[in-house]
Design a protein around this motif. Structure first.
Motif, mmCIF file in Angstrom:
data_model
loop_
_atom_site.group_PDB
_atom_site.id
_atom_site.type_symbol
_atom_site.label_atom_id
_atom_site.label_comp_id
_atom_site.label_asym_id
_atom_site.label_seq_id
_atom_site.Cartn_x
_atom_site.Cartn_y
_atom_site.Cartn_z
ATOM 1 N N TRP A 22 0.757 -1.073 0.371
ATOM 2 C CA TRP A 22 0.494 -0.009 -0.339
ATOM 3 C C TRP A 22 1.031 1.319 0.132
ATOM 4 O O TRP A 22 0.504 2.186 -0.656
ATOM 5 C CB TRP A 22 -1.101 -0.309 1.492
ATOM 6 N N VAL A 26 -0.271 5.033 -2.493
ATOM 7 C CA VAL A 26 -0.101 5.895 -2.005
ATOM 8 C C VAL A 26 0.258 7.402 -1.975
ATOM 9 O O VAL A 26 2.158 7.287 -2.844
ATOM 10 C CB VAL A 26 -0.430 6.036 -1.037
ATOM 11 N N ALA A 350 -5.857 2.635 4.150
ATOM 12 C CA ALA A 350 -5.443 3.345 2.642
ATOM 13 C C ALA A 350 -6.581 1.742 0.980
ATOM 14 O O ALA A 350 -6.823 3.276 0.038
ATOM 15 C CB ALA A 350 -4.098 2.716 2.291
ATOM 16 N N TRP A 403 -2.728 7.715 8.617
ATOM 17 C CA TRP A 403 -3.738 6.470 8.485
ATOM 18 C C TRP A 403 -4.320 6.637 9.983
ATOM 19 O O TRP A 403 -5.415 6.162 10.506
ATOM 20 C CB TRP A 403 -3.102 5.382 8.501
#
Length: 429
Positions: A22, A26, A350, A403
């Motif tokens: 991930w 991103v 994500a 996050w």
């Protein structure tokens, strides 16, 4: 046209975080900006850079709010808006008890128009800028939905739901009328403005082989259109399909045999798939759509998100209103996380945000146009308040990174978390 710059924390994607790390997929900037010219995004990047390069642009500063592409709901039923959260039934009983009586009301164009507008406004309240909807058998229900979406300049996908058996008489059409009505609606709406038509057999139990053949022929004539239906939602449903199609190899074969399996196919639910079905969906490039709040609310089962992603399937995310119990894609992401936990995988924020934007856009073959915070995309944008309620605020205040700050909003957020929505570059009043 007047240029706009939106300032805030920006979140976009350059890859698929379900199949790669991930971190590599991103694109995040804690001091980012989005440059909009007219109805499209021109550029995203550091706020200081874009402000210096475009001193004439109008600037809106969202501070620490998160700027994302608008959410994309890849499967829902706008005619079920008024009956959302109806108690206590599994799929077949739920359809007969709640859904079919409500859908019969859409013979009234005024009622259809009222619910269409209500559905789209509720979606926008929750940060969803694109809906993919089943309508009813009534052509007026399709006109109402596309008309309401056009008035709001929203990109939508929809089609007349076709059924010629195992439904009340007032909700049945015929193979010929399904073909004729769908063709006329397709020619009227597809590609007009931001409207996209999807050929729409509800599911194989409510269509005879003759009707499935007719709709397969229509899709062959218009391969640029999507085709949406349901697949393997509940085990009793699969048993029912076996009885109705005794010669079929599996549920998917009841579509494949009639020309209703293809790259632009959207197959909602897809919980209880056989290995052959997974292979065929991957081979043709079709998409399956995860409907987590619906699957738990109606008791359907646990979708194998990571297993299907690793198998190479395209996957979208959806509310499935009104089998789904929320209009919110935030709540839908939370439910996907919970189902993932039950299957042994903790989805990262994500991955959840990608599903609700880029993933669903890819399933609809609209990647780069919607669900994308990048140059060339339509400026359909959702601005998310990461401290929208006292409970969320006190948790996000302790966050160590974006996050950790975003995840409480995914798990506990609702329409209060949606600070602003832009559709085609225009801020929603």
């Amino acid at each position: 046209m007047t240029k706009q710059i939106l300032l805030g924390q920006t979140l976009g994607f350059c890859g698929n975080p379900l199949v790669e790390d991930w971190q590599d997929a991103v694109v995040f900037d804690s001091a980012g900006a989005v440059l909009i010219d007219g109805d499209r995004i021109v550029q995203t990047g550091p706020a200081a850079m874009l402000r210096a390069a475009h001193p004439d642009a109008n600037v809106t500063d969202y501070g620490d709010a998160l700027i994302s592409a608008g959410f994309v709901d890849a499967h829902m039923h706008y005619p079920q808006t008024a009956m959302i959260a109806s108690w206590g039934k599994q799929l077949i009983d739920w359809l007969n008890t709640y859904t079919f009586p409500e859908e019969a009301r859409f013979a009234d164009p005024a009622y259809a128009a009222d619910i269409a507008g209500r559905t789209l406004d509720l979606a926008l309240d929750h940060g969803t800028t694109t809906l993919t909807s089943f309508c009813t058998i009534h052509p007026a229900s399709v006109d109402a939905f596309f008309g309401a979406a056009g008035a709001r300049n929203m990109a939508v996908v929809a089609g007349k739901t076709c059924m010629d058996r195992n439904a009340p008489e007032n909700l049945r059409d015929t193979p010929q009328s399904a073909y004729d009505d769908s063709k006329a609606l397709l020619e009227k709406w597809h590609g007009k403005g931001r409207a996209n038509y999807a050929i729409t057999p509800r599911f194989s139990p409510t269509s005879t082989p003759d009707q499935l053949t007719a709709l397969g022929a229509l899709w062959a004539e218009h391969p640029d259109c999507l085709m949406q239906t349901h697949l393997s939602e509940q085990l009793p449903e699969i048993d029912w399909v076996r009885g109705l199609f005794p010669d079929a190899r599996d549920y998917l074969d009841t579509y494949e045999a009639f020309g209703l399996l293809g790259e632009k196919g959207l197959y909602g639910h897809a919980i209880h798939l056989e290995p052959r079905e997974i292979d065929r969906l991957r081979d043709v490039g079709a998409a399956v759509v995860h409907c987590p709040t619906s699957n738990t609310f109606i008791g359907s089962g646990l979708f194998d998100l990571m297993g299907l992603a690793k198998a190479g399937l395209s996957i979208g995310l959806a509310t499935d209103t009104g089998g789904g119990s929320s209009f919110s894609m935030l709540r839908t992401m939370a439910a996907a996380y919970e189902i993932g936990q039950l299957r042994g995988t903790a989805l990262h924020p994500a991955q959840l945000m990608w599903l609700a934007t880029e993933g669903s856009a890819k399933a609809l073959h609209m990647q780069g146009q919607i669900g994308h915070l990048g140059a060339g995309a339509m400026a359909d944008i959702t601005v998310i308040d990461l401290a929208s309620t006292p409970a969320i605020s006190q948790r996000s205040a302790r966050a160590s990174d974006i996050w950790d700050a975003l995840f409480p909003t995914i798990m506990m957020g609702d329409d209060r978390a949606i600070r602003d929505v832009y559709v085609a570059g225009k801020r929603r009043a």
